[in-house]
Enzyme design. Structure first.
Site, PDB file in Angstrom:
ATOM      1  CD1 TRP A 101      -2.363  -2.141   1.570  1.00 26.14           C
ATOM      2  CD2 TRP A 101      -3.072  -1.162  -0.223  1.00 26.14           C
ATOM      3  NE1 TRP A 101      -3.543  -3.059   1.011  1.00 26.14           N
ATOM      4  CE2 TRP A 101      -4.048  -2.071   0.003  1.00 26.14           C
ATOM      5  CE3 TRP A 101      -3.497  -0.087  -1.285  1.00 26.14           C
ATOM      6  CZ2 TRP A 101      -4.917  -2.449  -0.966  1.00 26.14           C
ATOM      7  CZ3 TRP A 101      -4.329  -0.476  -2.126  1.00 26.14           C
ATOM      8  CH2 TRP A 101      -5.061  -1.488  -1.938  1.00 26.14           C
ATOM      9  CG  ASP A 174      -3.597   4.312   3.502  1.00 28.10           C
ATOM     10  OD1 ASP A 174      -4.637   4.123   4.224  1.00 28.10           O
ATOM     11  OD2 ASP A 174      -3.001   3.802   2.456  1.00 28.10           O
ATOM     12  CE  LYS A 198      -9.127  -2.763   3.084  1.00 30.18           C
ATOM     13  NZ  LYS A 198      -8.013  -1.622   2.346  1.00 30.18           N
TER      14      LYS A 198
HETATM   15  C1  LIG Z   1      -7.579  -1.256   1.199  1.00 31.11           C
HETATM   16  C2  LIG Z   1      -6.768  -0.116   1.314  1.00 31.11           C
HETATM   17  C3  LIG Z   1      -6.213   0.805   0.483  1.00 31.11           C
HETATM   18  C4  LIG Z   1      -7.318   0.796  -0.935  1.00 31.11           C
HETATM   19  O1  LIG Z   1      -8.464   1.198  -0.272  1.00 31.11           O
HETATM   20  P1  LIG Z   1      -9.554   1.596  -1.647  1.00 31.11           P
HETATM   21  O2  LIG Z   1     -10.461   2.223  -0.906  1.00 31.11           O
HETATM   22  O3  LIG Z   1      -9.821   0.178  -2.255  1.00 31.11           O
HETATM   23  O4  LIG Z   1      -8.894   2.618  -2.501  1.00 31.11           O
HETATM   24  C5  LIG Z   1      -5.395   1.687   0.827  1.00 31.11           C
HETATM   25  N1  LIG Z   1      -4.416   1.509   1.688  1.00 31.11           N
HETATM   26  C6  LIG Z   1      -4.701   0.488   2.563  1.00 31.11           C
HETATM   27  C7  LIG Z   1      -3.809   0.479   3.906  1.00 31.11           C
HETATM   28  C8  LIG Z   1      -5.829  -0.230   2.680  1.00 31.11           C
HETATM   29  O5  LIG Z   1      -5.607  -1.347   3.272  1.00 31.11           O
END
Ligand SMILES: *Cc1c(COP(=O)(O)O)cnc(C)c1O
Length: 362
Positions: A101, A174, A198
């Site tokens: 990521w 993030d 998530k």
């Molecule tokens: C799932 C995830 C993303 C991507 O999320 P989307 O909503 O599908 O763009 C980005 N960073 C992390 C750490 C993730 O777990």
């Protein structure tokens, strides 16, 4: 039979939230319409939006000088929005690379800014690069980190974050897979973002928490819908929002509040993760590859003694009502995601199943 869904995302939601949404599906809030069918400008929906923001502000203790934005496009669209909102072409930005990521954020930022990688290489490291190896650049506009690498289950620890804060630069995180999993001091960050699917609600929605002095630095050619100020100035309704995702996210924020807030949920989260890691380590059968001090509370990865057992394990787990345990293809093995909505009973059931499986296949 009660099932438990260990998916990494989209992930399970609290059962009470799903039941409430089901009950209200055809007649939400006495409107005689579904929440999906009412105008986002209606008084009822505006009240929902205000309550959702107020609840998130309260459970995260978000200071008044931060805006809370609800933006389409998930976390990934913010990979582009961040450099477009905070840099002029050619300016330098620092990124710590701890996994897939991080790497995706780096790739996207590289289109717009000069990305300096503080440390880290390779697809799926099993530990955070040691702090002694980190090299920051003097002129970076911000420092970006991925707080929890969802694929491997590698989570930044206090010491890592302190080393980043010590640079005195705006810090961007993030937090897609660990937002709301434990208390956090928002005031130390310039901007926090997370995809909702998530630990919050349906996919497609990103939560963006940004300090208000950073709202008006976007490049002139930044698309309107990528500019944070567009959302800040229009209550995140410049165009039609994903009202269904907002609604469910709001129910989850209220659920967190009703369950003692992030502090109470963090204690449960720690206990859930600890007992699963302890079991894996003591099993003599399963193995977790992540540095023990950097293991994620949210995503627990593990391997069986040999990969040929994977499909047998997954089929038996499914029979036992334990779903979506297959690891990400980039890392292999298994992954049990233990987000807030996963009850402790789900972890106990998983451990019981893993015990039986190990006995039968050792
Ligand atoms: C799932 C995830 C993303 C991507 O999320 P989307 O909503 O599908 O763009 C980005 N960073 C992390 C750490 C993730 O777990």
């Amino acid at each position: 039979m009660r099932t438990f869904n260990f998916s990494a995302g989209p992930a399970m939601l609290p059962e009470s939230v799903m039941r409430e949404a089901q009950q209200a599906l055809l007649n939400w809030n006495q409107t005689q319409m579904s929440v999906m069918e009412v105008s986002h400008r209606s008084a009822e929906f505006m009240a929902l939006a205000a309550q959702m923001e107020a609840d998130l502000r309260s459970i995260m203790a978000i200071p008044n000088n931060y805006k809370v934005l609800f933006i389409h496009g998930g976390a990934s669209l913010q990979f582009s929005a961040i450099p477009l909102n905070l840099t002029a072409p050619g300016e330098t930005v620092d990124y710590l690379n701890t996994g897939v990521w991080s790497a995706k954020a780096i790739k996207e930022a590289s289109r717009y800014a000069k990305v300096h990688v503080v440390a880290g290489e390779g697809e799926n490291p099993t530990q955070v690069p040691p702090i002694e190896q980190w090299q920051f650049s003097a002129d970076a506009k911000y420092i970006h980190v991925c707080a929890n690498e969802t694929i491997t289950g590698l989570e930044l620890q206090e010491a890592h974050l302190e080393a980043v804060f010590a640079q005195g630069k705006p810090v961007i995180a993030d937090m897609s897979s660990n937002i709301l999993s434990r208390p956090l001091d928002v005031s130390r960050y310039a901007m926090i973002y997370a995809g909702a699917q998530k630990n919050i609600g349906p996919a497609g929605l990103a939560i963006v928490i940004v300090r208000d002095d950073l709202l008006n630095q976007a490049r002139s050619d930044c698309p309107t819908l990528l500019k944070w100020s567009t959302y800040a100035n229009n209550e995140s309704m410049f165009n039609t929002p994903n009202t269904w995702a907002w609604y469910l996210s709001g129910l989850v924020f209220a659920w967190i509040k009703a369950n003692g807030g992030v502090e109470a949920i963090a204690q449960i989260n720690q206990r859930k993760a600890q007992k699963l890691y302890d079991f894996i380590d003591a099993s003599g059968f399963y193995r977790n590859r992540i540095h023990p001090a950097e293991r994620s509370w949210m995503n627990v990865t593990f391997e069986l003694p040999n990969a040929e057992q994977n499909s047998v394990f997954l089929n038996a787990a499914k029979q036992a009502g334990l779903l979506s345990l297959k690891g990400h293809k980039a890392f292999g093995g298994m992954r049990a995601s233990l987000y807030n909505a996963m009850p402790e009973a789900g972890v106990d059931a998983l451990i019981g199943f893993m015990q039986d499986f190990a006995r039968a296949h050792a």
